[in-house]
Enzyme design. Structure first.
Site, PDB file in Angstrom:
ATOM      1  N   HIS A  41      -5.928  -1.108  -8.568  1.00 46.80           N
ATOM      2  CA  HIS A  41      -6.339  -2.008  -7.483  1.00 46.80           C
ATOM      3  C   HIS A  41      -7.855  -2.198  -7.508  1.00 46.80           C
ATOM      4  CE1 HIS A  41      -8.483  -2.162  -3.631  1.00 46.80           C
ATOM      5  NE2 HIS A  41      -7.590  -3.067  -3.272  1.00 46.80           N
TER       6      HIS A  41
ATOM      7  N   HIS B 152      -4.056   2.936  -7.166  1.00 44.66           N
ATOM      8  CA  HIS B 152      -5.241   2.561  -6.404  1.00 44.66           C
ATOM      9  C   HIS B 152      -6.454   2.325  -7.310  1.00 44.66           C
ATOM     10  CE1 HIS B 152      -3.132   3.343  -2.637  1.00 44.66           C
ATOM     11  NE2 HIS B 152      -4.132   2.726  -2.050  1.00 44.66           N
TER      12      HIS B 152
ATOM     13  N   HIS C 245      -5.439  -5.769   0.425  1.00 40.01           N
ATOM     14  CA  HIS C 245      -5.462  -4.490  -0.302  1.00 40.01           C
ATOM     15  C   HIS C 245      -4.071  -4.124  -0.845  1.00 40.01           C
ATOM     16  CE1 HIS C 245      -6.447  -0.200  -1.001  1.00 40.01           C
ATOM     17  NE2 HIS C 245      -5.318   0.075  -0.359  1.00 40.01           N
TER      18      HIS C 245
ATOM     19  N   ASP D 166       0.842  -1.197   0.000  1.00 41.78           N
ATOM     20  CA  ASP D 166       0.000   0.000   0.000  1.00 41.78           C
ATOM     21  C   ASP D 166       0.883   1.254   0.000  1.00 41.78           C
ATOM     22  OD1 ASP D 166      -2.461   1.293  -0.013  1.00 41.78           O
ATOM     23  OD2 ASP D 166      -2.763   1.138   2.141  1.00 41.78           O
TER      24      ASP D 166
END
Length: 370
Positions: A260, A257, A274, A174
């Site tokens: 993702h 992101h 995540h 992350d």
């Protein structure tokens, strides 16, 4: 047309250290006189003794309430009712992301201070002024943007170092995106989650986050595999939580992101954390913007050293199907997605090509390093 101001936001106080939970009382008095602590049953077993040791001699009282498992509107309302019944004037969330987001939401609706006590360092969410709401069945519902960051973020690194190493590595995945996304937002002049444009301070913290991952990531992973807290672990916990937290919120999100989010449409990827998906999203963003090969190699080398995904196979996609990868690309480029903060227009076709390009590079480097 008015230009956006440069804005940086952060928690009021960030505290990190070994055994710091046993000092909780020295910070609790500033929060309230009766604390409503949201925690899981397993979490309570680990934290009750040090918290109560920390509150010894303090004027604060604490009551515990078990978390039902989802940061949902019904759970938030249930906890608000219990908090009112017990006459509490501050909220404490102890645990992982959903508990922390729930605590922030309860405190927002009750207009009380909130303390966030992460027991893992797997995402950069603890410092943020945001709660991600789900349905009771665990399906994403909406983002709840909060007017302020937590009053206190407290991390006991001794506790965090006992969690599975995969969680710390996911936090590194992350955090890996933070600098590249913030730089893209700065280059494009887009807005950030803080409601303005990137400050030099946020960009510097994002850069420091990346440099810390490269210097301490592998050492931290190896230490946590042995359940010990070294200086490298301390550095990575700070990078995953604070540097990445300020970096993403005040630096901004862009390609990684959004990519993702695209991968969440594939059931094959649902077993991943995540940060594991974000790491591959970072590689894809670098290919999308045609970053220098040395930069891509540096990120690849880091990911391979700590065990983050670098190929579609690593994500659980054993058979690459054109229609599935295009579905990921279309979701990543949906209206309102952060990929539109990149400093150039981005289409689903470009993301599709970048995903396959990143997979090809990752597969190549794996083959020559085996």
């Amino acid at each position: 047309m008015l230009t956006m101001a440069n804005i940086i936001i952060s928690p009021s106080k960030y505290v990190q250290g070994k055994g710091e939970l046993s000092n909780f009382g020295s910070y609790a008095d500033a929060l309230g006189s009766k604390l409503f602590c949201i925690v899981s049953p397993s979490g309570l077993k680990r934290v009750k003794a040090p918290i109560e040791q920390g509150l010894a001699g303090s004027d604060c009282e604490i009551v515990y309430e078990e978390f039902n498992g989802e940061c949902s509107k019904s759970e938030i309302n249930r906890l608000i009712g219990l908090m009112e019944q017990r006459g509490c004037d501050a909220v404490v969330g102890v645990g992982g992301g959903k508990i922390l987001d729930t605590a922030k939401a309860v405190a927002y609706y009750k207009k009380t201070p909130v303390a966030v006590v992460p027991t893992i360092a797997s995402t950069d969410a603890p410092c943020s002024a945001l709660s991600v709401l789900y349905t009771d069945d665990g399906v994403f519902d909406e983002y709840l943007f909060l007017p302020a960051n937590p009053n206190l973020v407290l991390l006991d690194t001794e506790l965090i170092s006992k969690a599975p190493a995969r969680l710390l590595v996911s936090g590194m995945g992350d955090a890996l995106a933070t600098y590249f996304e913030a730089q893209a937002v700065a280059d494009s002049g887009a807005g950030t989650c803080a409601g303005g444009q990137v400050t030099n301070a946020a960009l510097a913290l994002a850069r420091l986050c990346y440099e810390t991952l490269l210097s301490d990531g592998l050492q931290a992973k190896l230490a946590v595999e042995r359940k010990v807290c070294t200086k490298a672990v301390e550095n990575i916990v700070e990078a995953n939580t604070y540097l990445s937290g300020i970096g993403f919120e005040s630096g901004g999100l862009s390609g990684a992101h959004a990519i993702h989010n695209g991968f969440t449409v594939l059931t094959q990827c649902h077993h991943l954390y995540h940060g594991e998906k974000v790491a591959f999203g970072t590689l894809t963003q670098l290919v999308l913007q045609n970053a220098p090969l040395e930069q891509i190699e540096e990120v690849l080398s880091f990911c391979m050293s700590v065990g983050l995904p670098t190929t579609l196979a690593d994500l659980g996609i054993a058979e690459v199907k054109e229609e599935e990868i295009m579905a990921v690309a279309q979701a990543a480029t949906a209206e309102g997605e952060s990929i539109h903060n990149m400093p150039f227009p981005v289409t689903a076709d470009q993301v599709y090509a970048a995903i396959l390009g990143a997979d090809a590079i990752g597969t190549h480097y794996k083959s020559i390093n085996e």
